[in-house]
Write a protein that holds these residues in place. Structure first.
Motif, PDB file in Angstrom:
ATOM      1  N   TYR A  43      -4.409  17.653   6.881  1.00 42.42           N
ATOM      2  CA  TYR A  43      -4.128  16.702   5.806  1.00 42.42           C
ATOM      3  C   TYR A  43      -4.559  17.240   4.447  1.00 42.42           C
ATOM      4  CZ  TYR A  43      -3.493  12.358   3.317  1.00 42.42           C
ATOM      5  OH  TYR A  43      -3.078  11.408   2.418  1.00 42.42           O
ATOM      6  N   LEU A  44      -5.695  17.892   4.374  1.00 38.79           N
ATOM      7  CA  LEU A  44      -6.121  18.473   3.089  1.00 38.79           C
ATOM      8  C   LEU A  44      -5.130  19.534   2.624  1.00 38.79           C
ATOM      9  CD1 LEU A  44      -9.970  18.682   3.648  1.00 38.79           C
ATOM     10  CD2 LEU A  44      -8.788  17.280   1.942  1.00 38.79           C
ATOM     11  N   ALA A  45      -4.681  20.381   3.540  1.00 43.80           N
ATOM     12  CA  ALA A  45      -3.694  21.396   3.174  1.00 43.80           C
ATOM     13  C   ALA A  45      -2.390  20.751   2.741  1.00 43.80           C
ATOM     14  CB  ALA A  45      -3.465  22.344   4.346  1.00 43.80           C
ATOM     15  N   LYS A  46      -1.975  19.683   3.434  1.00 35.70           N
ATOM     16  CA  LYS A  46      -0.743  18.975   3.067  1.00 35.70           C
ATOM     17  C   LYS A  46      -0.859  18.411   1.659  1.00 35.70           C
ATOM     18  CE  LYS A  46       1.724  14.998   2.824  1.00 35.70           C
ATOM     19  NZ  LYS A  46       1.825  14.635   1.428  1.00 35.70           N
ATOM     20  N   LEU A  47      -1.993  17.771   1.355  1.00 35.80           N
ATOM     21  CA  LEU A  47      -2.196  17.216   0.014  1.00 35.80           C
ATOM     22  C   LEU A  47      -2.205  18.299  -1.059  1.00 35.80           C
ATOM     23  CD1 LEU A  47      -4.985  14.506   0.547  1.00 35.80           C
ATOM     24  CD2 LEU A  47      -2.581  14.116  -0.038  1.00 35.80           C
ATOM     25  N   ALA A  48      -2.678  19.480  -0.701  1.00 33.67           N
ATOM     26  CA  ALA A  48      -2.762  20.592  -1.649  1.00 33.67           C
ATOM     27  C   ALA A  48      -1.468  21.412  -1.709  1.00 33.67           C
ATOM     28  CB  ALA A  48      -3.930  21.502  -1.277  1.00 33.67           C
ATOM     29  N   GLY A  49      -0.525  21.109  -0.822  1.00 37.13           N
ATOM     30  CA  GLY A  49       0.718  21.873  -0.789  1.00 37.13           C
ATOM     31  C   GLY A  49       0.542  23.261  -0.207  1.00 37.13           C
ATOM     32  N   LEU A  50      -0.387  23.391   0.735  1.00 34.01           N
ATOM     33  CA  LEU A  50      -0.706  24.689   1.329  1.00 34.01           C
ATOM     34  C   LEU A  50      -0.435  24.690   2.830  1.00 34.01           C
ATOM     35  CD1 LEU A  50      -4.151  25.180  -0.448  1.00 34.01           C
ATOM     36  CD2 LEU A  50      -1.993  26.327  -1.037  1.00 34.01           C
ATOM     37  N   ASN A  60      -9.369  19.468  -5.048  1.00 38.61           N
ATOM     38  CA  ASN A  60      -8.590  18.391  -5.666  1.00 38.61           C
ATOM     39  C   ASN A  60      -7.958  17.495  -4.607  1.00 38.61           C
ATOM     40  OD1 ASN A  60      -9.205  19.213  -8.278  1.00 38.61           O
ATOM     41  ND2 ASN A  60      -7.389  20.510  -8.435  1.00 38.61           N
ATOM     42  N   ALA A  61      -7.467  18.091  -3.529  1.00 39.61           N
ATOM     43  CA  ALA A  61      -6.897  17.319  -2.424  1.00 39.61           C
ATOM     44  C   ALA A  61      -7.970  16.430  -1.800  1.00 39.61           C
ATOM     45  CB  ALA A  61      -6.297  18.259  -1.379  1.00 39.61           C
ATOM     46  N   TYR A  62      -9.154  16.988  -1.605  1.00 44.83           N
ATOM     47  CA  TYR A  62     -10.270  16.207  -1.057  1.00 44.83           C
ATOM     48  C   TYR A  62     -10.562  14.997  -1.947  1.00 44.83           C
ATOM     49  CZ  TYR A  62     -14.987  14.995   0.433  1.00 44.83           C
ATOM     50  OH  TYR A  62     -16.091  14.305   0.868  1.00 44.83           O
ATOM     51  N   ASP A  63     -10.573  15.207  -3.246  1.00 48.95           N
ATOM     52  CA  ASP A  63     -10.847  14.113  -4.187  1.00 48.95           C
ATOM     53  C   ASP A  63      -9.765  13.041  -4.145  1.00 48.95           C
ATOM     54  OD1 ASP A  63     -13.180  15.439  -4.931  1.00 48.95           O
ATOM     55  OD2 ASP A  63     -12.266  16.337  -6.726  1.00 48.95           O
ATOM     56  N   LYS A  64      -8.531  13.405  -3.792  1.00 48.40           N
ATOM     57  CA  LYS A  64      -7.419  12.446  -3.704  1.00 48.40           C
ATOM     58  C   LYS A  64      -7.467  11.603  -2.421  1.00 48.40           C
ATOM     59  CE  LYS A  64      -4.043  15.378  -6.030  1.00 48.40           C
ATOM     60  NZ  LYS A  64      -2.786  16.133  -5.809  1.00 48.40           N
ATOM     61  N   TRP A  65      -8.094  12.128  -1.379  1.00 50.14           N
ATOM     62  CA  TRP A  65      -8.099  11.458  -0.071  1.00 50.14           C
ATOM     63  C   TRP A  65      -9.061  10.284  -0.125  1.00 50.14           C
ATOM     64  CZ3 TRP A  65      -8.928  14.499   5.164  1.00 50.14           C
ATOM     65  CH2 TRP A  65      -8.800  13.619   6.236  1.00 50.14           C
ATOM     66  N   GLY A  66      -8.534   9.077  -0.167  1.00 53.42           N
ATOM     67  CA  GLY A  66      -9.358   7.877  -0.159  1.00 53.42           C
ATOM     68  C   GLY A  66     -10.088   7.729   1.166  1.00 53.42           C
ATOM     69  N   ALA A  67     -11.380   7.476   1.104  1.00 54.07           N
ATOM     70  CA  ALA A  67     -12.200   7.400   2.322  1.00 54.07           C
ATOM     71  C   ALA A  67     -11.771   6.275   3.259  1.00 54.07           C
ATOM     72  CB  ALA A  67     -13.673   7.241   1.949  1.00 54.07           C
ATOM     73  N   GLU A  68     -11.026   5.303   2.752  1.00 48.82           N
ATOM     74  CA  GLU A  68     -10.587   4.189   3.594  1.00 48.82           C
ATOM     75  C   GLU A  68      -9.362   4.550   4.442  1.00 48.82           C
ATOM     76  OE1 GLU A  68      -8.436   3.464  -0.361  1.00 48.82           O
ATOM     77  OE2 GLU A  68     -10.261   4.423   0.313  1.00 48.82           O
ATOM     78  N   TYR A  69      -8.791   5.725   4.212  1.00 48.91           N
ATOM     79  CA  TYR A  69      -7.609   6.154   4.963  1.00 48.91           C
ATOM     80  C   TYR A  69      -7.991   7.173   6.026  1.00 48.91           C
ATOM     81  CZ  TYR A  69      -4.989   3.974   1.206  1.00 48.91           C
ATOM     82  OH  TYR A  69      -4.488   3.067   0.320  1.00 48.91           O
ATOM     83  N   TYR A  70      -7.443   6.979   7.203  1.00 53.08           N
ATOM     84  CA  TYR A  70      -7.612   7.891   8.325  1.00 53.08           C
ATOM     85  C   TYR A  70      -6.249   8.508   8.621  1.00 53.08           C
ATOM     86  CZ  TYR A  70     -12.069   5.563   8.997  1.00 53.08           C
ATOM     87  OH  TYR A  70     -13.327   5.065   8.807  1.00 53.08           O
ATOM     88  N   VAL A  71      -6.242   9.789   8.925  1.00 52.02           N
ATOM     89  CA  VAL A  71      -4.996  10.471   9.226  1.00 52.02           C
ATOM     90  C   VAL A  71      -4.823  10.551  10.733  1.00 52.02           C
ATOM     91  CG1 VAL A  71      -5.992  12.805   9.121  1.00 52.02           C
ATOM     92  CG2 VAL A  71      -3.573  12.484   8.658  1.00 52.02           C
ATOM     93  N   VAL A  72      -3.589  10.385  11.178  1.00 52.75           N
ATOM     94  CA  VAL A  72      -3.225  10.555  12.583  1.00 52.75           C
ATOM     95  C   VAL A  72      -2.159  11.636  12.617  1.00 52.75           C
ATOM     96  CG1 VAL A  72      -2.247   9.462  14.637  1.00 52.75           C
ATOM     97  CG2 VAL A  72      -3.689   8.129  13.093  1.00 52.75           C
ATOM     98  N   ASP A  95       0.855  -1.178   0.000  1.00 55.81           N
ATOM     99  CA  ASP A  95       0.000   0.000   0.000  1.00 55.81           C
ATOM    100  C   ASP A  95       0.901   1.242   0.000  1.00 55.81           C
ATOM    101  OD1 ASP A  95      -1.724   2.153   0.579  1.00 55.81           O
ATOM    102  OD2 ASP A  95      -3.049   0.865   1.755  1.00 55.81           O
ATOM    103  N   LEU A  96       1.195   1.741  -1.183  1.00 51.20           N
ATOM    104  CA  LEU A  96       2.138   2.856  -1.306  1.00 51.20           C
ATOM    105  C   LEU A  96       1.658   4.135  -0.639  1.00 51.20           C
ATOM    106  CD1 LEU A  96       3.454   2.344  -4.946  1.00 51.20           C
ATOM    107  CD2 LEU A  96       4.504   1.673  -2.783  1.00 51.20           C
ATOM    108  N   ILE A  97       0.362   4.334  -0.553  1.00 51.30           N
ATOM    109  CA  ILE A  97      -0.155   5.537   0.106  1.00 51.30           C
ATOM    110  C   ILE A  97       0.210   5.512   1.584  1.00 51.30           C
ATOM    111  CG2 ILE A  97      -2.278   6.742   0.779  1.00 51.30           C
ATOM    112  CD1 ILE A  97      -3.405   5.897  -1.978  1.00 51.30           C
ATOM    113  N   ILE A  98      -0.022   4.388   2.240  1.00 55.42           N
ATOM    114  CA  ILE A  98       0.336   4.277   3.662  1.00 55.42           C
ATOM    115  C   ILE A  98       1.847   4.299   3.839  1.00 55.42           C
ATOM    116  CG2 ILE A  98       0.392   2.672   5.621  1.00 55.42           C
ATOM    117  CD1 ILE A  98      -2.529   2.138   5.208  1.00 55.42           C
TER     118      ILE A  98
END
Length: 110
Positions: free
Chosen positions: A69-76, A91-103, A15-18
């Protein structure tokens, strides 16, 4: 039992995302992703992304982890979000897979 652990470890390693989030954590970026819904301090993806004309009002209702996390994905910078960032954050929201939780490390939990 050990076969189950090996299979789970192999699945996680693939799982490359994790795995990339673990690299980010190791490199001091302050977060990692998990699929473990009972892990203390997890933050799930927001149920919806606000419409543009109500963006900042809704953004301020997101949790710290969601904003981070949304800001991180967006580079903001999560502390300096403006209406002009709407498309990047959508766009960042659309990239965030619902199966992933951020800590968020140091995010006040656990």
């Amino acid at each position: 039992m050990s076969e189950n652990i090996a299979t789970a470890a192999e699945s996680l390693a693939n799982d490359l995302i994790i795995m990339n989030s673990y690299k980010d954590f190791y490199n001091g970026k302050g977060y990692f992703l998990t699929k473990n819904t009972v892990l203390s301090g997890t933050t799930k993806k927001p149920i919806f992304f606000p419409i543009k004309n109500n963006f900042l009002s809704s953004w301020n209702k997101f949790s710290f982890g969601q904003k981070f996390y949304l800001a991180k994905l967006a580079g903001l910078d999560a502390n300096n979000i403006q209406t002009k960032h709407y498309e990047s954050l959508k766009n960042a929201y659309d990239k965030w897979g619902a199966e992933y939780y951020v800590v968020i490390y140091g995010g006040g939990t656990g």
